[in-house]
Structure formats: C-alpha cells, structure tokens
Design a protein around this motif. Structure first.
Motif, short mmCIF file in Angstrom:
data_model
loop_
_atom_site.label_atom_id
_atom_site.label_comp_id
_atom_site.label_asym_id
_atom_site.label_seq_id
_atom_site.Cartn_x
_atom_site.Cartn_y
_atom_site.Cartn_z
N ARG A 1 20.51 52.16 58.26
CA ARG A 1 20.53 53.44 57.56
C ARG A 1 21.93 54.07 57.51
O ARG A 1 22.29 54.73 56.53
CB ARG A 1 19.58 54.40 58.30
N ASP A 2 22.71 53.86 58.57
CA ASP A 2 23.94 54.64 58.73
C ASP A 2 25.23 53.89 58.43
O ASP A 2 26.31 54.49 58.47
CB ASP A 2 24.02 55.20 60.16
N TRP A 3 25.17 52.58 58.18
CA TRP A 3 26.41 51.84 57.95
C TRP A 3 27.18 52.39 56.74
O TRP A 3 28.38 52.59 56.79
CB TRP A 3 26.13 50.35 57.77
N ARG A 4 26.44 52.62 55.65
CA ARG A 4 27.08 53.08 54.41
C ARG A 4 27.38 54.58 54.49
O ARG A 4 26.74 55.31 55.24
CB ARG A 4 26.15 52.84 53.22
N GLY A 5 28.33 55.02 53.69
CA GLY A 5 28.63 56.44 53.61
C GLY A 5 29.86 56.81 54.41
O GLY A 5 30.60 55.95 54.87
N ALA A 6 30.05 58.13 54.56
CA ALA A 6 31.26 58.61 55.22
C ALA A 6 30.93 59.63 56.30
O ALA A 6 31.81 60.36 56.74
CB ALA A 6 32.20 59.22 54.19
N GLY A 7 29.67 59.68 56.72
CA GLY A 7 29.29 60.60 57.79
C GLY A 7 29.79 60.09 59.14
O GLY A 7 30.32 58.98 59.25
N ALA A 8 29.61 60.93 60.18
CA ALA A 8 30.10 60.58 61.52
C ALA A 8 29.47 59.28 62.02
O ALA A 8 30.16 58.45 62.63
CB ALA A 8 29.80 61.73 62.48
N LYS A 9 28.18 59.09 61.76
CA LYS A 9 27.51 57.89 62.25
C LYS A 9 28.07 56.64 61.56
O LYS A 9 28.26 55.60 62.19
CB LYS A 9 26.00 57.99 62.03
N SER A 10 28.30 56.78 60.27
CA SER A 10 28.85 55.67 59.50
C SER A 10 30.26 55.32 59.99
O SER A 10 30.59 54.14 60.21
CB SER A 10 28.87 56.06 58.03
N LEU A 11 31.07 56.35 60.20
CA LEU A 11 32.45 56.11 60.67
C LEU A 11 32.45 55.50 62.07
O LEU A 11 33.26 54.62 62.37
CB LEU A 11 33.25 57.42 60.65
N PHE A 12 31.53 55.96 62.89
CA PHE A 12 31.40 55.40 64.24
C PHE A 12 31.11 53.89 64.16
O PHE A 12 31.77 53.08 64.83
CB PHE A 12 30.29 56.13 65.00
N LEU A 13 30.12 53.52 63.37
CA LEU A 13 29.74 52.11 63.27
C LEU A 13 30.88 51.26 62.71
O LEU A 13 31.14 50.15 63.18
CB LEU A 13 28.48 51.96 62.40
N GLN A 14 31.57 51.80 61.70
CA GLN A 14 32.65 51.02 61.09
C GLN A 14 33.86 50.90 62.02
O GLN A 14 34.47 49.83 62.11
CB GLN A 14 33.01 51.63 59.74
N ASP A 15 34.19 51.99 62.73
CA ASP A 15 35.25 51.91 63.74
C ASP A 15 34.89 50.88 64.82
O ASP A 15 35.73 50.09 65.26
CB ASP A 15 35.44 53.27 64.45
N LEU A 16 33.63 50.94 65.22
CA LEU A 16 33.16 50.04 66.29
C LEU A 16 33.27 48.57 65.86
O LEU A 16 33.71 47.72 66.64
CB LEU A 16 31.72 50.40 66.65
N ALA A 17 32.87 48.30 64.64
CA ALA A 17 32.93 46.91 64.14
C ALA A 17 34.38 46.43 64.09
O ALA A 17 34.67 45.28 64.44
CB ALA A 17 32.27 46.82 62.76
N ARG A 18 35.28 47.32 63.67
CA ARG A 18 36.70 46.93 63.65
C ARG A 18 37.22 46.66 65.05
O ARG A 18 37.95 45.70 65.29
CB ARG A 18 37.55 48.01 62.96
N ARG A 19 36.84 47.51 66.00
CA ARG A 19 37.25 47.29 67.39
C ARG A 19 36.67 45.97 67.92
O ARG A 19 37.32 45.25 68.68
CB ARG A 19 36.76 48.44 68.28
N ALA A 20 35.43 45.68 67.52
CA ALA A 20 34.76 44.47 68.00
C ALA A 20 35.51 43.22 67.55
O ALA A 20 35.50 42.20 68.25
CB ALA A 20 33.31 44.44 67.50
#
Ligand SMILES: [Zn+2]
Length: 205
Positions: free
Chosen positions: A154-173
C-alpha cells in the motif's frame, strides 16, 4: 630419592606454566567466534534448527529459527546463522534509525512473508533462489511502536512519510545485501521487499 620426588612436585606448577606459554592459541577476534555465539551476543531470539529437508541446493549453513533479530518478527523464519546476523544489523543500523528519524519512534514488529524455501527463481534461467539456502527474506512491512502499520503493497508508491521510509530503507539495504527487489522491480514483488545475501548483485531501489 624422596627429596628428588618432592622436588619434581614442587617444580610442577612452574613446568605447567612454561608449557602453557608454548601452547599455540586459536586466533582471537570475531572470525574465530562461532556464528551462534555472535547471535547470542547480539541478543537475537532464535533456536538452532534442523537442516531443512530437500538437500542439494537447499542446504542452509548453520540453520537457525529466528523470532526476533533487532526487531520482533510476526512469525518465526529459518535462515542461515550468517544471514540472521545480517538481518540483526539491518534492523539496528538501518530500520530503527530511519524510523526514529522519519516517525520519531521505533519499529515494534517486522512483518515478513517467508525466509527459507526450497525453490528456484521464476525466470533467471531457473536458477536456485537465495531462499533455498536460507539467505533471503521477503519483508511485507512494519508495525511502529504506536501501532501504525506500514505495508509495502500500500505504501511503497507516493511521497508520504511511509513511502519515503520504505524507499530510503530499500536504498540503505542495497549497501548491506547483495540483492534488493522492490515493487519497482517486477510484479512478483508488488507486496514485499526481497533482501538476500546470495551470489548475485542487484539493487532494485
Ligand atoms: Zn524473496
């Protein structure tokens, strides 16, 4: 004779000490420490697991059944001991700091869809999946300390805090794991982030 006999006894501690000095020691440091001892030291909640059935490519190096590694899991999962250490470091050094920075609170639960699975990849020449050696996890989302839920689907797409968290996390991973697959990778990963420490390299973040 008697005095000679006692003299040897008197000398024994010194002789033993001299021998001990000459005994070669195993190399010190993390490399010499058994993997499960490192899990203990890290505070990972686990049990040593039986080798999963399957054999061949489906062999796990020191299989452990993990319930929490840095963060509690929604269900236990069998992984290799080394991969459990990777996940513990990922939780402590990536997930927790990013959640604190983005939401001001910790993550209380990691929701995953699976770890060990004796199977081949779909596509990629039918090669064995890193799940088959217990070196992969499919993360569906997280639960924050206040109970709010973050889901990849639900939250991967978009620009909300949850989306940014998941995308930052994937980059860190991508710095820690050899393969990171996300909803941006393909339809198979629309609802989870796949992390593995297998032989291939791909950053899908
Ligand atoms: Zn996967």
């Amino acid at each position: 004779m008697r005095s000679g006999f006692y003299a040897i006894y008197a000398l024994l501690p010194a002789l033993l000490a001299a021998c001990a000095v000459g005994v070669p020691h195993a190399p010190a440091g993390p490399e010499a420490e058994p993997c499960v001892a490192r899990l203990d030291r890290a505070g990972v909640t686990y049990a040593v697991a039986a080798m999963p059935a399957g054999g061949g490519a489906c062999t796990v190096d020191t299989p452990v059944r993990v319930e929490a590694a840095g963060i509690a899991w929604n269900q236990p999962g069998v992984v290799s001991c080394a991969f459990a250490l990777d996940l513990d470091a990922f939780a402590r050094e990536d997930v927790t700091p990013l959640a604190l920075a983005r939401f001001g609170q910790k993550v209380r639960l990691l929701r995953h869809l699976g770890t060990f699975a004796c199977r081949r990849e779909t596509g990629n020449g039918n090669r064995w999946s890193a799940h088959a050696s217990g070196r992969a996890i499919d993360i569906a989302g997280f639960e924050l300390a206040d109970g709010s839920v973050i889901t990849v689907e639900r939250d991967w797409r978009g620009a909300g805090a949850k989306s940014l968290f998941l995308q930052d996390l994937a980059r860190r991973a991508c710095r820690r794991f050899s393969v990171v697959l996300t909803p941006d990778s393909d339809r198979d990963h629309r609802d989870h982030i796949h992390l593995d420490s297998g032989p291939w390299t791909l950053c899908g973040a």
